[in-house]
Design a protein around this motif. Structure first.
Motif, mmCIF file in Angstrom:
data_model
loop_
_atom_site.group_PDB
_atom_site.id
_atom_site.type_symbol
_atom_site.label_atom_id
_atom_site.label_comp_id
_atom_site.label_asym_id
_atom_site.label_seq_id
_atom_site.Cartn_x
_atom_site.Cartn_y
_atom_site.Cartn_z
ATOM 1 N N LEU A 96 6.522 21.116 0.202
ATOM 2 C CA LEU A 96 7.442 21.403 -0.826
ATOM 3 C C LEU A 96 8.090 23.013 -0.196
ATOM 4 O O LEU A 96 9.145 23.606 -1.080
ATOM 5 N N VAL A 97 7.539 23.714 -0.698
ATOM 6 C CA VAL A 97 7.265 25.456 -0.125
ATOM 7 C C VAL A 97 7.045 25.871 0.747
ATOM 8 O O VAL A 97 5.802 26.041 0.962
ATOM 9 N N PRO A 98 7.670 25.536 1.968
ATOM 10 C CA PRO A 98 7.393 24.904 3.188
ATOM 11 C C PRO A 98 7.680 27.277 4.184
ATOM 12 O O PRO A 98 8.082 28.227 3.353
ATOM 13 N N GLY A 99 6.813 27.929 4.700
ATOM 14 C CA GLY A 99 7.709 28.724 5.589
ATOM 15 C C GLY A 99 7.411 30.045 4.555
ATOM 16 O O GLY A 99 5.345 30.052 3.831
ATOM 17 N N ASP A 103 4.113 30.814 1.973
ATOM 18 C CA ASP A 103 2.991 31.895 2.207
ATOM 19 C C ASP A 103 3.102 32.952 1.083
ATOM 20 O O ASP A 103 1.778 33.769 0.992
ATOM 21 N N ALA A 104 3.751 33.511 0.336
ATOM 22 C CA ALA A 104 4.305 34.495 -0.752
ATOM 23 C C ALA A 104 3.930 34.000 -1.999
ATOM 24 O O ALA A 104 3.233 35.193 -2.233
ATOM 25 N N ILE A 105 4.566 33.211 -2.183
ATOM 26 C CA ILE A 105 3.812 32.837 -3.579
ATOM 27 C C ILE A 105 2.583 31.690 -4.009
ATOM 28 O O ILE A 105 2.300 31.366 -3.553
ATOM 29 N N THR A 106 2.666 32.403 -4.854
ATOM 30 C CA THR A 106 0.185 32.355 -5.491
ATOM 31 C C THR A 106 0.997 31.382 -6.054
ATOM 32 O O THR A 106 1.491 31.862 -6.695
ATOM 33 N N ARG A 146 21.018 10.889 -20.559
ATOM 34 C CA ARG A 146 20.074 9.903 -21.247
ATOM 35 C C ARG A 146 18.803 9.610 -20.760
ATOM 36 O O ARG A 146 17.676 9.567 -21.261
ATOM 37 N N PHE A 147 19.037 8.628 -20.354
ATOM 38 C CA PHE A 147 18.559 7.148 -18.744
ATOM 39 C C PHE A 147 17.910 7.382 -17.963
ATOM 40 O O PHE A 147 17.366 6.931 -16.944
ATOM 41 N N THR A 148 18.084 8.305 -17.234
ATOM 42 C CA THR A 148 18.444 9.093 -15.731
ATOM 43 C C THR A 148 16.898 9.376 -15.575
ATOM 44 O O THR A 148 16.047 10.116 -16.044
ATOM 45 N N ARG A 149 16.033 8.080 -14.492
ATOM 46 C CA ARG A 149 14.541 8.750 -14.026
ATOM 47 C C ARG A 149 14.456 9.538 -13.244
ATOM 48 O O ARG A 149 14.705 8.688 -11.721
ATOM 49 N N PHE A 150 14.152 10.937 -13.176
ATOM 50 C CA PHE A 150 14.123 11.539 -11.763
ATOM 51 C C PHE A 150 13.368 11.426 -11.153
ATOM 52 O O PHE A 150 11.925 11.878 -11.861
ATOM 53 N N ASP A 151 13.084 12.047 -9.904
ATOM 54 C CA ASP A 151 11.788 12.099 -9.214
ATOM 55 C C ASP A 151 11.887 13.747 -9.184
ATOM 56 O O ASP A 151 12.318 14.838 -8.517
ATOM 57 N N PRO A 152 10.570 14.128 -9.423
ATOM 58 C CA PRO A 152 10.202 15.298 -9.159
ATOM 59 C C PRO A 152 10.291 16.415 -8.079
ATOM 60 O O PRO A 152 10.620 16.875 -8.067
ATOM 61 N N ILE A 153 10.017 15.598 -6.993
ATOM 62 C CA ILE A 153 9.851 16.431 -5.755
ATOM 63 C C ILE A 153 11.660 16.607 -5.649
ATOM 64 O O ILE A 153 11.585 17.675 -5.025
ATOM 65 N N GLU A 154 11.765 15.824 -5.876
ATOM 66 C CA GLU A 154 13.750 15.961 -5.765
ATOM 67 C C GLU A 154 13.896 16.956 -6.687
ATOM 68 O O GLU A 154 14.810 18.520 -6.753
ATOM 69 N N LEU A 155 13.630 16.886 -8.155
ATOM 70 C CA LEU A 155 13.830 18.598 -9.034
ATOM 71 C C LEU A 155 13.462 20.091 -8.288
ATOM 72 O O LEU A 155 13.871 20.911 -8.669
ATOM 73 N N ILE A 156 12.180 19.803 -7.387
ATOM 74 C CA ILE A 156 11.975 21.069 -6.680
ATOM 75 C C ILE A 156 12.403 21.414 -6.023
ATOM 76 O O ILE A 156 12.525 22.261 -5.318
ATOM 77 N N GLU A 157 12.765 20.450 -5.332
ATOM 78 C CA GLU A 157 13.486 21.032 -4.074
ATOM 79 C C GLU A 157 15.246 21.506 -4.023
ATOM 80 O O GLU A 157 15.402 22.553 -3.386
ATOM 81 N N MET A 158 15.263 20.885 -5.465
ATOM 82 C CA MET A 158 16.855 21.808 -5.699
ATOM 83 C C MET A 158 16.041 22.764 -6.366
ATOM 84 O O MET A 158 17.514 24.551 -5.887
ATOM 85 N N GLY A 159 15.438 23.338 -6.630
ATOM 86 C CA GLY A 159 15.215 24.881 -7.343
ATOM 87 C C GLY A 159 14.742 25.766 -6.278
ATOM 88 O O GLY A 159 15.032 26.749 -6.061
ATOM 89 N N VAL A 160 13.771 24.882 -4.826
ATOM 90 C CA VAL A 160 13.227 25.903 -3.772
ATOM 91 C C VAL A 160 14.323 26.181 -2.976
ATOM 92 O O VAL A 160 14.517 27.487 -2.384
ATOM 93 N N THR A 161 15.638 25.185 -2.973
ATOM 94 C CA THR A 161 16.528 25.626 -2.019
ATOM 95 C C THR A 161 17.381 26.295 -2.408
ATOM 96 O O THR A 161 18.027 26.709 -2.036
ATOM 97 N N ALA A 162 17.573 26.641 -3.473
ATOM 98 C CA ALA A 162 18.788 27.683 -4.734
ATOM 99 C C ALA A 162 18.531 28.305 -4.062
ATOM 100 O O ALA A 162 17.277 29.552 -3.803
ATOM 101 N N PRO A 163 19.655 29.673 -3.901
ATOM 102 C CA PRO A 163 19.085 31.415 -3.403
ATOM 103 C C PRO A 163 18.531 31.690 -4.663
ATOM 104 O O PRO A 163 18.044 31.570 -5.596
#
Length: 375
Positions: A96-99, A103-106, A146-163
């Motif tokens: 989920l948080v590679p590379g 290693d830097a984020i605790t 309103r009724f979207t069932r989000f996948d938390p892994i996909e949400l995390i990927e959005m945040g991790v891959t964003a600038p």
């Protein structure tokens, strides 16, 4: 619904909640405690169509107050040795948080929002592209999901891959729900339970909370208020968002609770009955971060301080969802407490530059906080 007591100014509290209603909030309810003395009160309506009144025992979506519960669950795992607060998140969640960032984020940086990871919401909700700044946002995505069932892994990927919005450990940090979705995955990794199960068993049940839990469907179980979202004047009249799939925030901000349960939780937490005294001390070590309101605040591990000049310090957390908000605070000595819930959000209008303008609700709420916390 009030309990007049000599140690609390019940008349002033009654007037303060009524003034918030008069200023424009359809309905609000609160509980204030001073030791064993309790005042509870409510003003306004839970449903603007039927006129059903709010009462102080209603269940409510409490938003990011959930973060204190999640942080406490992580601290418990740190106490047992399953998690190292200063260990890199890449040790636990390398996919989920590679590379180098992994290693830097605790773990600690995730809890206190100094990871440098951005907020995922503008990517999950396209009409919120300017979030948290309201200037370039529109409310369409709120209805679309309103009724979207989000996948938390996909949400995390959005945040991790964003600038990134900062370097790991750098301050001021930036408040980001991405951090707490990662903490939820961390709890799942080390406990072999879902984060919701872990938090329920080890935090909610340990605190003896009877009306607090994670939603399993878009509806709120039990008596509750409708939740009215104005989105800075672009939804007029404000629209009811009380029926909503909360998977878009999960263990970051989806809890349902009552003001009485919130006060009990923070009372138990500061008494050292949820985490041990060493962990509690760490939970109150602040770093500067930029809040979702784009203000510089001190933030610790799932807690932040609230104080007035020359007055006592209170610890707690606030939270918002689409249409609802809540705040829970407890004095550092554990004696005086406030928990309040409102059924309107983003009531401010924007000026030509996109800046939210002051509203009478702001001062009415501030007056309620002053009376509740300082008398």
């Amino acid at each position: 619904m009030t309990n007049p007591l000599t140690s609390l100014d019940s008349a002033a509290l009654d007037e303060a909640v009524e003034n918030v209603h008069r200023a424009g909030v359809p309905g609000l309810f609160a509980e204030v405690r001073d030791g064993d003395q309790v005042w509870s009160g409510a003003a306004g309506v839970a449903d603007v169509d039927t006129g059903r009144p709010v009462t102080a025992d209603l269940r409510h979506r409490v938003g990011s107050i959930t973060k204190t519960f999640t942080a406490a669950a992580v601290l418990q795992q740190a106490e047992s040795g399953r998690i190292g607060l200063d260990a890199p998140i890449g040790r636990y969640l390398p996919k989920l948080v590679p590379g180098e960032r992994g290693d830097a984020i605790t773990v600690r940086m995730l809890i206190n929002h100094t990871s440098g990871l951005p907020e995922y919401l503008p990517y999950a909700y396209p009409s919120l592209k300017g979030f948290p700044s309201p200037a370039d946002t529109r409310p369409e995505s709120l209805d679309e999901h309103r009724f979207t069932r989000f996948d938390p892994i996909e949400l995390i990927e959005m945040g991790v891959t964003a600038p990134p919005v900062g370097t790991p450990g750098g301050t001021p940090g930036l408040y980001s729900n991405t951090n707490y979705l990662l903490l939820a995955q961390l709890l799942e990794e080390v406990t072999d339970m879902t984060a919701e199960q872990c938090i329920t068993r080890n935090v909610i049940e340990r605190a003896g909370l009877r009306d607090t839990g994670f939603p399993t469907e878009p509806h709120i179980d039990g008596p509750h208020s409708r939740l009215y979202e104005a989105w800075f004047g672009t939804i007029d009249p404000p629209r009811d968002f009380s029926v909503y799939d909360m998977s878009f925030v999960g263990p970051s901000a989806s809890l349902v609770s009552t003001v009485a349960d919130l006060n009990r939780f923070y009372r138990m937490l500061l008494a050292g009955k949820i985490v041990n005294p060493s962990s509690l001390a760490q939970m109150r070590r602040t770093v500067p971060i930029i809040s979702q309101e784009e203000k510089l605040i001190g933030y610790a591990l799932g807690l932040y301080p609230m104080e007035a000049p020359g007055q006592d310090t209170f610890w707690g957390h606030g939270g918002t969802v689409w249409g609802g908000g809540a705040l829970a605070m407890i004095r550092a000595d554990g004696r005086r407490q406030l928990a309040v819930a409102v059924n309107l959000q983003r009531w401010h209008r924007l000026d030509a530059s996109g800046t939210p303008q002051p509203h009478p609700i702001d001062e009415a709420l501030a007056a309620l906080y002053r009376v509740a916390m300082y008398g």
